[in-house]
Design a protein around this motif. Structure first.
Motif, PDB file in Angstrom:
ATOM      1  N   LEU A  23     -68.123 -21.156 -74.242  1.00 35.50           N
ATOM      2  CA  LEU A  23     -66.986 -20.925 -73.342  1.00 35.50           C
ATOM      3  C   LEU A  23     -66.038 -19.856 -73.863  1.00 35.50           C
ATOM      4  N   ASN A  24     -66.034 -19.646 -75.174  1.00 36.78           N
ATOM      5  CA  ASN A  24     -65.168 -18.623 -75.762  1.00 36.78           C
ATOM      6  C   ASN A  24     -65.909 -17.327 -76.067  1.00 36.78           C
ATOM      7  N   GLY A  25     -67.180 -17.242 -75.607  1.00 37.59           N
ATOM      8  CA  GLY A  25     -67.944 -16.022 -75.779  1.00 37.59           C
ATOM      9  C   GLY A  25     -68.250 -15.682 -77.216  1.00 37.59           C
ATOM     10  N   ARG A  26     -68.383 -16.702 -78.080  1.00 42.48           N
ATOM     11  CA  ARG A  26     -68.615 -16.481 -79.505  1.00 42.48           C
ATOM     12  C   ARG A  26     -70.110 -16.512 -79.811  1.00 42.48           C
ATOM     13  N   PRO A  27     -70.539 -15.836 -80.884  1.00 39.94           N
ATOM     14  CA  PRO A  27     -71.941 -15.885 -81.295  1.00 39.94           C
ATOM     15  C   PRO A  27     -72.281 -17.225 -81.931  1.00 39.94           C
ATOM     16  N   TYR A  66     -68.093  -0.038 -62.285  1.00 40.38           N
ATOM     17  CA  TYR A  66     -68.521   1.300 -61.866  1.00 40.38           C
ATOM     18  C   TYR A  66     -69.216   1.993 -63.038  1.00 40.38           C
ATOM     19  N   MET A  67     -70.474   2.397 -62.814  1.00 39.71           N
ATOM     20  CA  MET A  67     -71.270   2.956 -63.909  1.00 39.71           C
ATOM     21  C   MET A  67     -71.855   4.318 -63.573  1.00 39.71           C
ATOM     22  N   LYS A  68     -71.654   5.253 -64.478  1.00 45.80           N
ATOM     23  CA  LYS A  68     -72.362   6.528 -64.419  1.00 45.80           C
ATOM     24  C   LYS A  68     -73.620   6.461 -65.280  1.00 45.80           C
ATOM     25  N   HIS A  69     -73.490   5.879 -66.470  1.00 47.41           N
ATOM     26  CA  HIS A  69     -74.608   5.776 -67.397  1.00 47.41           C
ATOM     27  C   HIS A  69     -74.848   4.343 -67.851  1.00 47.41           C
ATOM     28  N   GLY A  70     -73.884   3.470 -67.643  1.00 49.92           N
ATOM     29  CA  GLY A  70     -74.071   2.050 -67.905  1.00 49.92           C
ATOM     30  C   GLY A  70     -73.917   1.619 -69.348  1.00 49.92           C
ATOM     31  N   ILE A  71     -73.574   2.543 -70.232  1.00 46.68           N
ATOM     32  CA  ILE A  71     -73.488   2.204 -71.654  1.00 46.68           C
ATOM     33  C   ILE A  71     -72.417   1.155 -71.905  1.00 46.68           C
ATOM     34  N   VAL A  72     -71.255   1.334 -71.297  1.00 46.33           N
ATOM     35  CA  VAL A  72     -70.140   0.405 -71.519  1.00 46.33           C
ATOM     36  C   VAL A  72     -70.474  -0.980 -70.987  1.00 46.33           C
ATOM     37  N   LEU A  73     -71.047  -1.039 -69.779  1.00 43.30           N
ATOM     38  CA  LEU A  73     -71.356  -2.339 -69.181  1.00 43.30           C
ATOM     39  C   LEU A  73     -72.388  -3.094 -70.009  1.00 43.30           C
ATOM     40  N   LYS A  74     -73.406  -2.390 -70.507  1.00 41.53           N
ATOM     41  CA  LYS A  74     -74.449  -3.051 -71.299  1.00 41.53           C
ATOM     42  C   LYS A  74     -73.851  -3.718 -72.535  1.00 41.53           C
ATOM     43  N   ARG A  75     -72.836  -3.064 -73.126  1.00 38.18           N
ATOM     44  CA  ARG A  75     -72.204  -3.654 -74.307  1.00 38.18           C
ATOM     45  C   ARG A  75     -71.451  -4.922 -73.933  1.00 38.18           C
ATOM     46  N   GLY A  76     -70.966  -4.980 -72.694  1.00 41.35           N
ATOM     47  CA  GLY A  76     -70.188  -6.139 -72.252  1.00 41.35           C
ATOM     48  C   GLY A  76     -71.017  -7.201 -71.579  1.00 41.35           C
ATOM     49  N   LYS A  77     -72.346  -7.192 -71.809  1.00 41.67           N
ATOM     50  CA  LYS A  77     -73.280  -8.204 -71.286  1.00 41.67           C
ATOM     51  C   LYS A  77     -73.482  -8.083 -69.790  1.00 41.67           C
ATOM     52  N   GLY A  78     -73.149  -6.880 -69.240  1.00 42.77           N
ATOM     53  CA  GLY A  78     -73.427  -6.636 -67.828  1.00 42.77           C
ATOM     54  C   GLY A  78     -72.751  -7.630 -66.917  1.00 42.77           C
ATOM     55  N   SER A  79     -73.474  -8.029 -65.866  1.00 43.51           N
ATOM     56  CA  SER A  79     -72.882  -8.927 -64.875  1.00 43.51           C
ATOM     57  C   SER A  79     -73.171 -10.395 -65.192  1.00 43.51           C
ATOM     58  N   THR A  80     -73.566 -10.708 -66.425  1.00 39.58           N
ATOM     59  CA  THR A  80     -73.750 -12.096 -66.830  1.00 39.58           C
ATOM     60  C   THR A  80     -72.476 -12.888 -66.540  1.00 39.58           C
ATOM     61  N   ILE A  81     -72.648 -14.075 -65.984  1.00 40.08           N
ATOM     62  CA  ILE A  81     -71.485 -14.902 -65.664  1.00 40.08           C
ATOM     63  C   ILE A  81     -70.857 -15.393 -66.969  1.00 40.08           C
ATOM     64  N   LEU A  82     -69.623 -14.994 -67.219  1.00 37.34           N
ATOM     65  CA  LEU A  82     -68.888 -15.383 -68.414  1.00 37.34           C
ATOM     66  C   LEU A  82     -67.728 -16.296 -68.019  1.00 37.34           C
ATOM     67  N   PRO A  83     -67.160 -17.028 -68.974  1.00 39.65           N
ATOM     68  CA  PRO A  83     -66.021 -17.889 -68.653  1.00 39.65           C
ATOM     69  C   PRO A  83     -64.891 -17.149 -67.950  1.00 39.65           C
ATOM     70  N   ILE A  84     -64.618 -15.883 -68.354  1.00 38.81           N
ATOM     71  CA  ILE A  84     -63.532 -15.142 -67.723  1.00 38.81           C
ATOM     72  C   ILE A  84     -63.824 -14.884 -66.253  1.00 38.81           C
ATOM     73  N   HIS A  85     -65.095 -14.674 -65.907  1.00 40.94           N
ATOM     74  CA  HIS A  85     -65.463 -14.457 -64.512  1.00 40.94           C
ATOM     75  C   HIS A  85     -65.199 -15.715 -63.690  1.00 40.94           C
TER      76      HIS A  85
END
Length: 346
Positions: A23-27, A66-85
């Motif tokens: 829930l806290n997005g920790r490893p 919004y992605m031109k190359h997607g590098i930033v989104l991939k680092r943020g786990k993409g559209s995976t449902i996270l607690p913040i979402h």
């Protein structure tokens, strides 16, 4: 409805500590277990949504990656449902709207197609994660004539509300810290990626060093867009010799990981031989031999704040333009050498 970690743990036959990590997005949790917890939370949210469906207004609130190359989104786990979402969805649902996350790839879909989709779905407001956007990219969205809030970018001329990390304040905090510790030969190590946050940080570094009469023409070094690229580029840089440099400011977590790996491999002592100060958080187990001193910005909280602000925009038709900066904080580790304690006078 707020569900306690211990209740989720009991329902899924897991330990409360494991659920808390997810829930806290920790490893520290395998992907199967992480998915099990997040799927459960999503199902609970959907049940709650259906229970209160009669109170839903006509329309939808959308968050767009919004992605031109997607590098930033991939680092943020993409559209995976996270607690913040789920927290965002809860806030939107309480306001009476549906919530949707869209990953928009510029190279894969025409922008007109996206705009048409948003029109058909009767979208009432949009929050855009805009780190990869250029200034001209916002204009198609303005045709919708609905409230828009952006994160990680500024569109001053278009009068759009923005929620951002205060990169200038963060870099100033890092430079001042190094200077107070006796460092003057400071080099900024950057990615090759020209997104808004990184460009702001580089410009802030130039200004901070200029205040001290330092020419930064050779004090910004671009290394790469992923950890391996940064690592290889840093090895070449070390081969050239870093001359009198005593400290590096590391632009991002990717730079921090790649640079630290190269330096440790060469058995260069941190912080005695070279000091490091990073920007952005790292996983706790990333650097086993270093507790990196970090300038850390807030992330998830400002995204939730942006969504809540967007909802107020939709309901109140506010006309004031808002630019909200989230200040950074400096987390002291053991990667900066205090030279002031070792200056001897004759």
């Amino acid at each position: 409805m707020r569900i306690k970690s211990k209740d989720i743990a009991k329902e899924l036959n897991l330990s409360p500590a494991t659920v808390s990590l997810v829930l806290n997005g920790r490893p520290g949790v395998n992907e199967k277990t992480r998915k099990k917890v997040l799927d459960y939370m999503e199902n609970v949210a959907m049940k709650e949504y259906r229970t209160h469906h009669n109170g839903v207004k006509e329309g939808m609130v959308v968050m767009i990656n919004y992605m031109k190359h997607g590098i930033v989104l991939k680092r943020g786990k993409g559209s995976t449902i996270l607690p913040i979402h789920m927290q965002m969805e809860e806030a939107v649902r309480k306001a009476g709207y549906e919530f949707k996350i869209i990953d928009y790839w510029e190279e894969k879909t025409e922008i007109e197609t996206l705009i048409e989709e948003l029109t058909i779905q009767k979208v009432k407001g949009i929050y855009i994660l805009a780190a990869e956007m250029h200034q001209a990219d916002i204009y198609p969205f303005l045709k919708l004539k609905i409230p828009i809030v952006v994160g990680d970018n500024l569109f001053n001329e278009q009068g759009i509300d923005s929620f951002l990390v205060d990169n200038e304040e963060g870099i100033a905090r890092g430079v001042n810290y190094l200077v107070e510790k006796g460092h003057s030969n400071i080099v900024y190590l950057a990615e090759n990626l020209n997104i808004f946050n990184f460009m702001e940080r580089r410009e802030a570094f130039i200004r901070e060093m200029a205040k001290r009469g330092v020419n930064t023409s050779k004090r910004i070094r671009n290394l790469g867009n992923n950890v391996d690229e940064v690592y290889e580029s840093m090895k070449k840089y070390l081969d050239e010799g870093v001359k009198k440099t005593s400290a590096f400011i590391l632009e991002s977590s990717v730079v921090s990981l790649g640079v630290s790996r190269a330096i440790l491999e060469r058995q260069i002592k941190i912080p005695k031989d070279i000091s490091l100060i990073g920007f952005d958080a790292l996983p706790p187990i990333s650097l086993l031999k270093i507790e990196l001193t970090l300038v850390k910005g807030t992330h998830t909280r400002r995204h939730l704040a942006a969504i809540k602000h967007l909802l107020r925009r939709i309901e109140d038709n506010e006309t004031e333009i808002v630019r909200t900066y989230y200040k950074t904080r400096l987390l002291e580790g053991n990667s900066v050498f205090d030279k002031t304690k070792y200056i001897y006078h004759a």
